[in-house]
Design a protein around this motif. Structure first.
Motif, PDB file in Angstrom:
ATOM      1  N   HIS A 181      48.595 -27.978  10.450  1.00 27.05           N
ATOM      2  CA  HIS A 181      49.941 -28.549  10.449  1.00 27.05           C
ATOM      3  C   HIS A 181      49.886 -30.060  10.256  1.00 27.05           C
ATOM      4  N   ALA A 182      48.962 -30.714  10.951  1.00 27.84           N
ATOM      5  CA  ALA A 182      48.850 -32.161  10.825  1.00 27.84           C
ATOM      6  C   ALA A 182      48.537 -32.562   9.385  1.00 27.84           C
ATOM      7  N   VAL A 183      47.579 -31.881   8.767  1.00 28.72           N
ATOM      8  CA  VAL A 183      47.233 -32.181   7.376  1.00 28.72           C
ATOM      9  C   VAL A 183      48.439 -31.957   6.470  1.00 28.72           C
ATOM     10  N   GLU A 240      37.942 -30.507  13.137  1.00 27.90           N
ATOM     11  CA  GLU A 240      39.324 -30.522  12.653  1.00 27.90           C
ATOM     12  C   GLU A 240      39.869 -31.946  12.605  1.00 27.90           C
ATOM     13  N   ILE A 241      39.469 -32.776  13.564  1.00 26.58           N
ATOM     14  CA  ILE A 241      39.831 -34.193  13.483  1.00 26.58           C
ATOM     15  C   ILE A 241      39.295 -34.786  12.188  1.00 26.58           C
ATOM     16  N   GLY A 242      38.091 -34.384  11.812  1.00 25.41           N
ATOM     17  CA  GLY A 242      37.514 -34.861  10.552  1.00 25.41           C
ATOM     18  C   GLY A 242      38.353 -34.504   9.346  1.00 25.41           C
ATOM     19  N   ARG A 243      38.914 -33.295   9.344  1.00 24.96           N
ATOM     20  CA  ARG A 243      39.787 -32.900   8.218  1.00 24.96           C
ATOM     21  C   ARG A 243      41.019 -33.790   8.152  1.00 24.96           C
ATOM     22  N   ILE A 244      41.560 -34.121   9.311  1.00 28.42           N
ATOM     23  CA  ILE A 244      42.762 -34.961   9.348  1.00 28.42           C
ATOM     24  C   ILE A 244      42.427 -36.380   8.897  1.00 28.42           C
ATOM     25  N   LEU A 245      41.284 -36.889   9.325  1.00 29.60           N
ATOM     26  CA  LEU A 245      40.865 -38.210   8.864  1.00 29.60           C
ATOM     27  C   LEU A 245      40.667 -38.218   7.352  1.00 29.60           C
ATOM     28  N   ASP A 246      40.125 -37.128   6.811  1.00 37.28           N
ATOM     29  CA  ASP A 246      39.965 -37.037   5.352  1.00 37.28           C
ATOM     30  C   ASP A 246      41.312 -37.095   4.645  1.00 37.28           C
ATOM     31  N   GLN A 247      42.321 -36.448   5.221  1.00 32.65           N
ATOM     32  CA  GLN A 247      43.652 -36.495   4.621  1.00 32.65           C
ATOM     33  C   GLN A 247      44.210 -37.913   4.643  1.00 32.65           C
ATOM     34  N   ILE A 248      44.027 -38.610   5.747  1.00 30.16           N
ATOM     35  CA  ILE A 248      44.520 -39.994   5.837  1.00 30.16           C
ATOM     36  C   ILE A 248      43.804 -40.876   4.826  1.00 30.16           C
ATOM     37  N   LYS A 249      42.506 -40.638   4.648  1.00 28.62           N
ATOM     38  CA  LYS A 249      41.764 -41.398   3.646  1.00 28.62           C
ATOM     39  C   LYS A 249      42.265 -41.078   2.236  1.00 28.62           C
ATOM     40  N   ALA A 250      42.572 -39.803   1.994  1.00 28.69           N
ATOM     41  CA  ALA A 250      43.083 -39.407   0.680  1.00 28.69           C
ATOM     42  C   ALA A 250      44.423 -40.067   0.382  1.00 28.69           C
ATOM     43  N   MET A 251      45.176 -40.398   1.425  1.00 35.89           N
ATOM     44  CA  MET A 251      46.460 -41.080   1.272  1.00 35.89           C
ATOM     45  C   MET A 251      46.288 -42.586   1.105  1.00 35.89           C
ATOM     46  N   ASP A 252      45.027 -43.050   1.155  1.00 35.55           N
ATOM     47  CA  ASP A 252      44.725 -44.475   1.116  1.00 35.55           C
ATOM     48  C   ASP A 252      45.395 -45.196   2.279  1.00 35.55           C
ATOM     49  N   ALA A 253      45.414 -44.532   3.432  1.00 33.59           N
ATOM     50  CA  ALA A 253      46.071 -45.089   4.610  1.00 33.59           C
ATOM     51  C   ALA A 253      45.104 -45.341   5.769  1.00 33.59           C
ATOM     52  N   PHE A 254      43.830 -45.012   5.593  1.00 33.08           N
ATOM     53  CA  PHE A 254      42.888 -45.065   6.710  1.00 33.08           C
ATOM     54  C   PHE A 254      42.698 -46.483   7.237  1.00 33.08           C
ATOM     55  N   GLU A 255      42.607 -47.456   6.345  1.00 37.16           N
ATOM     56  CA  GLU A 255      42.333 -48.835   6.766  1.00 37.16           C
ATOM     57  C   GLU A 255      43.417 -49.363   7.691  1.00 37.16           C
ATOM     58  N   ASN A 256      44.648 -48.942   7.474  1.00 34.63           N
ATOM     59  CA  ASN A 256      45.744 -49.448   8.300  1.00 34.63           C
ATOM     60  C   ASN A 256      46.320 -48.358   9.198  1.00 34.63           C
ATOM     61  N   ALA A 267      44.868 -24.244  13.490  1.00 36.76           N
ATOM     62  CA  ALA A 267      46.289 -24.211  13.120  1.00 36.76           C
ATOM     63  C   ALA A 267      46.961 -25.549  13.393  1.00 36.76           C
ATOM     64  N   ILE A 268      46.617 -26.175  14.516  1.00 38.12           N
ATOM     65  CA  ILE A 268      47.190 -27.489  14.841  1.00 38.12           C
ATOM     66  C   ILE A 268      46.773 -28.512  13.785  1.00 38.12           C
ATOM     67  N   PRO A 327      50.393 -14.077  15.977  1.00 35.80           N
ATOM     68  CA  PRO A 327      49.320 -13.628  15.085  1.00 35.80           C
ATOM     69  C   PRO A 327      48.522 -12.502  15.747  1.00 35.80           C
ATOM     70  N   ALA A 328      48.066 -11.575  14.955  1.00 33.12           N
ATOM     71  CA  ALA A 328      47.191 -10.525  15.474  1.00 33.12           C
ATOM     72  C   ALA A 328      45.846 -11.143  15.849  1.00 33.12           C
ATOM     73  N   PRO A 329      45.175 -10.605  16.874  1.00 29.59           N
ATOM     74  CA  PRO A 329      43.882 -11.184  17.293  1.00 29.59           C
ATOM     75  C   PRO A 329      42.863 -11.262  16.163  1.00 29.59           C
ATOM     76  N   ASP A 330      42.962 -10.371  15.174  1.00 28.10           N
ATOM     77  CA  ASP A 330      41.997 -10.381  14.077  1.00 28.10           C
ATOM     78  C   ASP A 330      42.545 -11.041  12.805  1.00 28.10           C
ATOM     79  N   SER A 331      43.604 -11.842  12.941  1.00 23.98           N
ATOM     80  CA  SER A 331      44.257 -12.439  11.771  1.00 23.98           C
ATOM     81  C   SER A 331      43.510 -13.643  11.216  1.00 23.98           C
ATOM     82  N   GLY A 332      42.569 -14.179  11.988  1.00 25.64           N
ATOM     83  CA  GLY A 332      41.897 -15.402  11.577  1.00 25.64           C
ATOM     84  C   GLY A 332      42.536 -16.653  12.149  1.00 25.64           C
ATOM     85  N   TYR A 333      43.656 -16.495  12.863  1.00 25.41           N
ATOM     86  CA  TYR A 333      44.315 -17.643  13.493  1.00 25.41           C
ATOM     87  C   TYR A 333      43.440 -18.157  14.632  1.00 25.41           C
TER      88      TYR A 333
END
Length: 532
Positions: free
Chosen positions: A186-188, A316-332, A182-183, A171-177
């Motif tokens: 990908h996880a989400v 970013e961990i929060g975004r991933i936790l939100d995805q797991i909750k959206a999958m109804d998988a957070f409790e387990n 990015a990690i 990625p170019a330094p000014d690409s926003g990456y």
């Protein structure tokens, strides 16, 4: 109508299979947790809010409030041996992922497959996002999907990153990456795909952030949140964090002294630091009030960038936790958070070099945290990444699993190590670990019993060696030495986790016994690595 009949037939078949299955089989299938193993890179023991830090980590803090914090959990002191230990259940020296002398690292023995190989056989889908630093490739070691960031010198424009084994453009330094985002992206993405395509299977996700490893690269808006936060200096930050840890009842030990004379041997000289970075750089962990005003401002800005990197990782961990909750998988979903080693005292320049005129934290800069604020990040312990003193090897461990844990917000003083991660996850997943020809017994122990109550796991000792730094802990006693030329010191960690009081002269029999155990284990590990 034809489709309806087929659906009805499938439903009847499913009901028949459930009727034939034993209640134990059904309970086992329902209780099998998803697993999210989160590993930060060079994060200090006290950096997160729930371990005494002032850095905003609301997502980690929430996981701690809803689960467990381990006060005495250990890494190997360095990134690649820690990752090998976590995913194999062996000490890195046993599996050729750390060395005794000057020999090079080797490929793992065939008897040491990685954790996802076992989980795959139990029906898990396995995903990897982030750092690797293990021999082989993720897709050849049990992972179904992978985004591998192999460039440890650039957060804004990595030269080596791979999606499912395929090289990606720089990625170019000014690409926003930005690597941390990015990690997480990908996880989400793979978790979203998992929910769509494999909803009936549990998942294991190895989420390996490269933050806050040097270079200190962070987004400007993240740095701005901390710009004025560290002008009081590392002495004050250490004391405030230590006091907060004691209030939390996380630990009760004296605050260690700074070690201004102890540095990584490969650090730039103080003259090079001044000429290549600027007069604000400081090469030693001296008392804060001995620094010049220019040094104080510059060191505070570097710590602000370190904090910004951790703040962003938590977001970013929060975004991933939100995805797991959206999958109804957070409790387990069983979530574990660790750091691969303590904060780093390294001060080097790699990658694209350092432009002194560039804003600190930008892509054109190359800065390292250094020994002063590394000492604060590792509060209350001595020394840093790569040493086997407590500051180098003590890691936070947060465990969160709503369905499987009744404990909420509790602290465990139970001693654990990265070698315990694999047997713990195998027990909870029910994944089989078949007998493998030539495989030594696992030195790691499952920590599942300590999830219920704070009880000791039966083990003979814990053992460390890395680049000449060595240690062994048995019970509350620990021997440690800084290098091959130094002598062993002996510490009672029940009262002195700061390792400031050497009891070797007072307790020579204990010191000799532990040294003998260290030597015996070293000889055994050498033979195992050699295939003897």
């Amino acid at each position: 109508m034809h489709r309806i009949h087929h659906r009805a037939a499938r439903l009847l078949l499913g009901l028949a299979l459930i009727a034939l299955a034993s209640p134990r089989d059904i309970a086992a299938a329902e209780s099998r947790p998803n697993i999210l193993l989160i590993m930060s890179d060079d994060m200090g023991y006290s950096d997160a809010g729930c371990y005494g830090g002032e850095i905003a980590t609301p997502n980690l803090d929430s996981l701690a409030e809803g689960g467990l914090r381990f006060a005495q959990f250990y890494s190997t002191g360095r990134c690649w041996p820690s990752r090998a230990a976590a995913l194999t259940g062996y000490y890195a020296q046993q599996v050729r992922r750390d060395v005794f002398d000057e020999e090079r690292l080797g490929a793992r023995p065939a008897w040491a497959p990685l954790l996802p190989v076992f989980l795959r056989d139990a029906g898990y889908r396995n995903y990897h996002s982030g750092k690797w630093h293990i021999d082989g490739e993720p897709l050849d070691n049990g992972f179904d999907r992978s985004y591998l960031v192999q460039d440890q010198d650039r957060f804004f424009s990595p030269t080596k990153h791979f999606l499912d084994g395929e090289a990606q453009p720089q990625p170019a330094p000014d690409s926003g990456y930005y690597a941390t985002i990015a990690i997480a992206d990908h996880a989400v993405g793979v978790l979203r795909d998992h929910a769509r395509d494999h909803a009936g299977a549990p998942f294991f996700h190895y989420l390996a952030f490269t933050a806050p490893h040097f270079p200190l690269h962070a987004l400007r808006e993240d740095i701005d949140r901390y710009r004025m936060s560290y002008l009081e200096g590392w002495d004050a930050i250490r004391r405030t964090r230590w006091e907060r840890q004691r209030e939390m009842k996380l630990l009760d030990t004296p605050l260690s002294a700074l070690d201004p004379e102890i540095l990584p041997g490969y650090n730039l000289s103080e003259a090079d630091l001044a000429s290549r970075i600027g007069v604000g750089e400081a090469g030693r962990a001296v008392a804060w009030d001995t620094l010049s005003e220019a040094q104080k401002r510059f060191q505070a800005e570097k710590m602000a960038i370190h904090a910004a990197m951790i703040d962003r990782m938590d977001r970013e961990i929060g975004r991933i936790l939100d995805q797991i909750k959206a999958m109804d998988a957070f409790e387990n979903t069983l979530i574990l958070f660790v750091s691969d080693n303590g904060a780093s005292a390294e001060q080097i320049i790699r990658g694209d070099e350092h432009d002194p005129a560039a804003p600190p934290g930008s892509a054109a800069s190359y800065l390292c945290l250094g020994p002063g604020f590394s000492s604060a990040a590792n509060t209350p312990f001595r020394l840093h990444k790569s040493w086997t003193h407590e500051g180098g090897i003590t890691s936070p461990l947060i465990v969160h699993w709503p369905r499987g844990l009744q404990a909420r917000g509790e602290i465990r003083q139970q001693v654990g190590h990265f070698i315990d991660i694999l047997p713990t996850l195998l027990e909870l997943s029910g994944a089989p670990r078949p007998e493998i020809a030539g495989a030594p017994a696992l030195p790691g122990r499952s920590l599942v019993s300590s999830f219920t109550e704070d009880q000791a796991v039966d083990r003979p000792f814990l053992w460390w060696r890395h680049v000449g730094h060595s240690a062994l802990r048995q019970g509350d006693w620990k021997i440690v030495k800084r290098n091959e030329e130094s002598t062993w010191s002996l510490h009672n960690l029940r009262t002195d986790r700061g390792e400031m009081i050497d009891l070797a002269a007072e307790e020579p029999e204990i010191a000799a016994r532990l040294e003998g155990l260290w030597e015996e284990a070293a000889a055994t590990f050498r033979k195992e690595a050699a295939g003897e």
